[in-house]
Scaffold this motif. Structure first.
Motif, PDB file in Angstrom:
ATOM      1  N   ALA A 226     -21.827  -9.374  47.951  1.00 51.18           N
ATOM      2  CA  ALA A 226     -23.012  -8.829  47.269  1.00 51.18           C
ATOM      3  C   ALA A 226     -24.234  -9.717  47.487  1.00 51.18           C
ATOM      4  O   ALA A 226     -25.339  -9.224  47.748  1.00 51.18           O
ATOM      5  N   GLU A 227     -24.055 -11.022  47.415  1.00 50.83           N
ATOM      6  CA  GLU A 227     -25.188 -11.938  47.580  1.00 50.83           C
ATOM      7  C   GLU A 227     -25.675 -11.962  49.021  1.00 50.83           C
ATOM      8  O   GLU A 227     -26.884 -12.052  49.279  1.00 50.83           O
ATOM      9  N   ALA A 228     -24.757 -11.876  49.977  1.00 48.37           N
ATOM     10  CA  ALA A 228     -25.160 -11.855  51.385  1.00 48.37           C
ATOM     11  C   ALA A 228     -25.979 -10.606  51.699  1.00 48.37           C
ATOM     12  O   ALA A 228     -26.995 -10.673  52.414  1.00 48.37           O
ATOM     13  N   LEU A 229     -25.556  -9.465  51.182  1.00 48.65           N
ATOM     14  CA  LEU A 229     -26.297  -8.221  51.409  1.00 48.65           C
ATOM     15  C   LEU A 229     -27.660  -8.260  50.725  1.00 48.65           C
ATOM     16  O   LEU A 229     -28.667  -7.803  51.289  1.00 48.65           O
ATOM     17  N   ASP A 230     -27.693  -8.834  49.545  1.00 50.84           N
ATOM     18  CA  ASP A 230     -28.969  -8.939  48.837  1.00 50.84           C
ATOM     19  C   ASP A 230     -29.944  -9.834  49.592  1.00 50.84           C
ATOM     20  O   ASP A 230     -31.141  -9.528  49.674  1.00 50.84           O
TER      21      ASP A 230
END
Length: 376
Positions: A226-230
């Motif tokens: 989730a953090e990488a995509l954000d």
């Protein structure tokens, strides 16, 4: 016999038996504690060590295992112990002194092989302290550093040379406001690329030195995805690229969260940079037989078969012109490879020109390690 005397004798015998039983239980308890229990303060001390630490019992099981030792793959918190460690402990007891040995460890379900240095020191007749360090990366570090120095000097010449030429042009055309603005913008672009290159050089140098994973912890892969995509969302929006997460499970791995995030972010950034506007990038996650597989799928330009074996090399670019336009340094995939190695994992690629690419990062699920066998 007088009933009172008989009663006294019976009570005396019962009391004596009770005393003996209590003494025996206390003795047994002390023996158990001496042979199996590691004091709380000792556990706290061993837990903060960067090296792996295992307390080995006489029954060839572990009385205590810190996180680095579990991550290296020599023991598990449930007491299961690599047989080679138990053998070394017995050797230490036999000679009543510290012994050292290099052993080969198959780490986790992926079977990644590591060369591990173990020093076993007898604490008493029942416990041995084994200190474990993974020297796999250190063995090839010197050769890598020499090659790396040559590559770095070559790569740094390009942005530094470009900045020098742009500065000279601005100096010569200082009266041309339009030209000065244009060249100043190009200088900023080259400066950003130089800054990124230096940052990635520092990161990969740390990774190759084997000094990067300092704090092992339980890492939730779903959160990392989730953090990488954000983090890649702004770049994706500017190209009208859709980012999608296909995550139906939330496995945990033991490792360095920041490094795993950096590796996954590099894969997502690459997928965005090498995809045309309007395409889709998907990150999926699944677990099977103790292996966590994180796949980054794009609909980009694809990679030629002749280049697929080289893309994880430092500074290698399949499309140098496009990479430079996007600010790529050629180090991203090499960083991913080294992060995977640091976590006893692997990374591979499937790609077809005109169809797209799938990069898959495989890690060991926390708590699953069939390579370690121990008697229960």
């Amino acid at each position: 016999m007088n009933p009172d005397v008989w009663l006294a004798a019976v009570l005396g015998a019962a009391l004596g038996a009770s005393i003996v039983a209590i003494a025996l239980r206390r003795k047994q308890r002390k023996e158990i504690i001496a042979s199996t229990l590691v004091p709380h303060r000792t556990r706290q001390l061993l837990s903060v060590l960067q090296s792996g630490a295992v307390i080995v019992r006489r029954d060839r099981r572990a009385a205590f295992v810190n996180n680095p030792a579990a991550a290296i793959g020599v023991a598990r918190p449930d007491g299961a112990l690599l047989p080679a460690i138990a053998d070394l402990a017995e050797l230490a007891w036999k000679h009543s002194e510290a012994v050292e040995e290099e052993i080969t460890v198959k780490r986790g379900v992926l079977g990644v092989t590591s060369q591990v240095h173990v020093r076993a020191v007898p604490l008493d007749s029942d416990l041995v302290l084994a200190v474990v360090n993974d020297h796999t990366e250190a063995r090839i570090a010197e050769q890598s550093r020499r090659e790396f120095a040559v590559n770095v000097s070559h790569e740094l010449k390009t942005p530094v040379g470009a900045l020098s030429l742009l500065a000279e042009s601005i100096e010569e055309g200082a009266d041309d406001e339009h030209m000065v603005r244009s060249f100043a913008g190009k200088m900023r672009k080259e400066a950003r690329r130089l800054t990124k290159l230096i940052q990635e050089i520092i990161e990969i140098s740390r990774l190759q030195g084997g000094e990067s994973v300092l704090d092992y912890e339980d890492v939730h892969i779903a959160d990392v995805i989730a953090e990488a995509l954000d983090g890649a969302s702004l770049t994706a929006e500017s190209k009208n690229i859709t980012l999608t997460a296909d995550v139906k499970t939330d496995p945990m791995v033991m490792g360095d969260r920041d490094l795993l995030l950096m590796a996954l972010r590099n894969l997502v950034d690459n997928a965005v940079h090498y995809s045309d506007p309007g395409k889709r990038v998907t990150v999926s996650c699944k677990t099977e037989d103790g292996t966590v597989s994180i796949a980054v799928v794009d609909q980009g330009i694809g990679i030629d078969p002749k280049d697929q074996e080289r893309i994880f090399e430092r500074f290698f670019r399949t499309d140098p012109a496009r990479s430079r336009d996007s600010g790529g340094t050629g180090l991203g995939l090499s960083i991913v490879k080294h992060v995977a190695l640091q976590h006893a994992g692997t990374v591979d690629v499937w790609s077809q020109r005109g169809v797209g690419s799938t990069f898959t990062l495989r890690l060991q699920e926390h708590g699953v390690d069939p390579e370690i066998q121990g008697e229960k």
